[in-house]
Write an enzyme that holds these catalytic residues in place. Structure first.
Site, PDB file in Angstrom:
ATOM      1  N   ASP A  60       9.728   0.082 -66.537  1.00  0.00           N
ATOM      2  CA  ASP A  60      10.727   0.400 -65.513  1.00  0.00           C
ATOM      3  C   ASP A  60      11.604  -0.830 -65.299  1.00  0.00           C
ATOM      4  O   ASP A  60      11.155  -1.819 -64.706  1.00  0.00           O
ATOM      5  CB  ASP A  60      10.011   0.801 -64.208  1.00  0.00           C
ATOM      6  CG  ASP A  60      11.011   1.228 -63.140  1.00  0.00           C
ATOM      7  OD1 ASP A  60      12.222   0.960 -63.299  1.00  0.00           O
ATOM      8  OD2 ASP A  60      10.575   1.834 -62.140  1.00  0.00           O
ATOM      9  N   SER A 136      27.949   1.716 -68.333  1.00  0.00           N
ATOM     10  CA  SER A 136      28.426   1.564 -66.959  1.00  0.00           C
ATOM     11  C   SER A 136      28.910   2.926 -66.491  1.00  0.00           C
ATOM     12  O   SER A 136      28.196   3.930 -66.621  1.00  0.00           O
ATOM     13  CB  SER A 136      29.521   0.501 -66.913  1.00  0.00           C
ATOM     14  OG  SER A 136      30.051   0.377 -65.623  1.00  0.00           O
ATOM     15  N   TYR A 150      27.064   2.878 -55.440  1.00  0.00           N
ATOM     16  CA  TYR A 150      27.010   3.087 -56.897  1.00  0.00           C
ATOM     17  C   TYR A 150      28.053   2.202 -57.580  1.00  0.00           C
ATOM     18  O   TYR A 150      27.761   1.501 -58.551  1.00  0.00           O
ATOM     19  CB  TYR A 150      27.257   4.571 -57.200  1.00  0.00           C
ATOM     20  CG  TYR A 150      27.188   4.951 -58.664  1.00  0.00           C
ATOM     21  CD1 TYR A 150      26.076   4.634 -59.451  1.00  0.00           C
ATOM     22  CD2 TYR A 150      28.232   5.658 -59.277  1.00  0.00           C
ATOM     23  CE1 TYR A 150      26.020   4.996 -60.796  1.00  0.00           C
ATOM     24  CE2 TYR A 150      28.179   6.032 -60.612  1.00  0.00           C
ATOM     25  CZ  TYR A 150      27.076   5.699 -61.370  1.00  0.00           C
ATOM     26  OH  TYR A 150      27.017   6.054 -62.698  1.00  0.00           O
ATOM     27  N   LYS A 154      27.770  -0.984 -60.338  1.00  0.00           N
ATOM     28  CA  LYS A 154      28.402  -0.947 -61.664  1.00  0.00           C
ATOM     29  C   LYS A 154      29.504  -2.021 -61.789  1.00  0.00           C
ATOM     30  O   LYS A 154      29.635  -2.635 -62.842  1.00  0.00           O
ATOM     31  CB  LYS A 154      28.974   0.456 -61.952  1.00  0.00           C
ATOM     32  CG  LYS A 154      27.905   1.561 -62.058  1.00  0.00           C
ATOM     33  CD  LYS A 154      27.043   1.449 -63.308  1.00  0.00           C
ATOM     34  CE  LYS A 154      26.200   2.694 -63.555  1.00  0.00           C
ATOM     35  NZ  LYS A 154      25.325   2.581 -64.734  1.00  0.00           N
ATOM     36  N   THR A 185      24.820  15.900 -68.269  1.00  0.00           N
ATOM     37  CA  THR A 185      23.436  15.409 -68.353  1.00  0.00           C
ATOM     38  C   THR A 185      22.740  15.785 -67.035  1.00  0.00           C
ATOM     39  O   THR A 185      23.408  16.213 -66.086  1.00  0.00           O
ATOM     40  CB  THR A 185      23.410  13.871 -68.497  1.00  0.00           C
ATOM     41  OG1 THR A 185      23.757  13.298 -67.221  1.00  0.00           O
ATOM     42  CG2 THR A 185      24.367  13.359 -69.551  1.00  0.00           C
TER      43      THR A 185
END
Ligand SMILES: NC(=O)c1ccc[n+]([C@@H]2O[C@H](COP(=O)([O-])OP(=O)(O)OC[C@H]3O[C@@H](n4cnc5c(N)ncnc54)[C@H](OP(=O)(O)O)[C@@H]3O)[C@@H](O)[C@H]2O)c1
Length: 285
Positions: A60, A136, A150, A154, A185
């Site tokens: 992880d 990214s 978020y 990034k 996805t």
């Protein structure tokens, strides 16, 4: 990387873009090591990986000891291409996001790739070659409402890679920042929203762009039509980029991402023109 077959290490290879990239790299004849937090689950959801010779590594990247584990892995395997892909999105208003939620987001999207990159560099430097690829996001250059955490993760990891690309070019190491738009996805199904608010936003943000972003993003059972990106096509472009001369640092993927990048460039240009007189008035006489 040259045209020779090499060894790839891909984080978060069990699903989505990581899954597609792992299959494309295997198909191209490379040896592939894929990380996952749960090998039995990865075997179940991505059975083709082991069947085609892929090697699972239970790891992880968001754990603080990940650097040591990655370092041992790079000692064991001579990795030519590192793909930092594992990640998720936290969506919520800046005001509604707790410090803990922001730290969790940074652990996987910022510290995770940073640990991996720092662990691989001594080995790539010693070899005098290597390719470091960061998955990214379009959110890595444009921060929309509800995406502060978020985008912060990034933007920050893109900054590290922008700097890194210049630091390692003389060592024969290349850096590529991939910025996908909306790809089909399971990403949306894993979106996390501020846990102290059942709706994902506080009362004050009802009826605002934050509410739109939260409700339009989380718990999606089906992929919306505006998600136009095909992860297999993205994987093909990424694998192809490692054999090209690569005269660029950032590679946006998806027409939505190209439009977002153009929008941001326009905003930056307009800000620059609006502030040029003030900016240039502050130099010493
Ligand atoms: N899909 C999109 O529209 C899109 C757009 C822009 C950018 N991206 C970026 O693309 C990358 C891959 O996303 P995806 O779309 O392929 O999503 P995905 O299908 O959800 O895959 C994410 C992968 O990351 C790993 N992961 C997720 N949360 C994690 C956590 N908390 N700690 C450690 N590992 C974690 C998972 O691996 P295990 O569960 O097996 O450990 C999984 O394989 C991410 O960095 C994402 O930010 C995606």
């Amino acid at each position: 990387m040259s045209n020779d077959k090499g060894t790839w290490l891909i984080t978060g290879a069990s699903s989505g873009l990581g899954k597609s990239i792992s299959l494309e790299a295997l198909r191209s004849g490379h040896k592939v090591i894929g990380t996952t937090r749960d090998i039995p689950n990865a075997e179940a959801t991505h059975a083709e990986f082991s069947a085609k010779g892929g090697i699972w590594l239970e790891l992880d990247p968001s754990n603080k000891d990940a650097y040591d584990h990655f370092s041992k892995c790079f000692q064991k395997y001579s990795v030519d291409v590192l793909v930092n892909n594992a990640g998720y999105a936290f969506i919520g208003a800046v005001e509604d996001t707790s410090e803990e939620e922001l730290r969790d987001q940074m652990e996987i999207n910022f510290y995770g790739p940073l640990r991996t990159v720092r662990a691989c560099l001594p080995f790539m430097r010693a070899k005098g070659s290597g390719h470091i690829i960061l998955i990214s996001s379009g959110a890595g250059f444009i921060a929309r409402p509800g995406r502060g955490a978020y985008s912060a993760s990034k933007f920050a990891i893109e900054a590290i890679h922008e700097s890194l690309a210049q630091e390692v070019t003389n060592f024969g190491i290349k850096v590529l920042i991939v910025e996908p738009g909306a790809f089909r996805t399971p990403f949306s199904s894993r979106i996390i929203t501020p846990k102290q608010f059942e709706a994902g936003f506080s009362e004050g943000y009802k009826g605002t762009l934050v509410e739109n972003m939260v409700t339009g993003s989380r718990g999606l059972k089906t992929i919306p039509d505006y998600f136009r990106g095909d992860p297999d096509k993205a994987a093909r472009e990424i694998v192809k980029a490692t054999t090209s001369e690569q005269k660029y640092l950032r590679m946006p993927l998806g027409s939505d991402c190209v439009a977002a990048l153009e929008l941001k460039l326009g905003i930056l240009q307009a800000d620059l023109e609006a502030t040029r007189p003030m900016a240039t008035a502050t130099d010493i006489d």
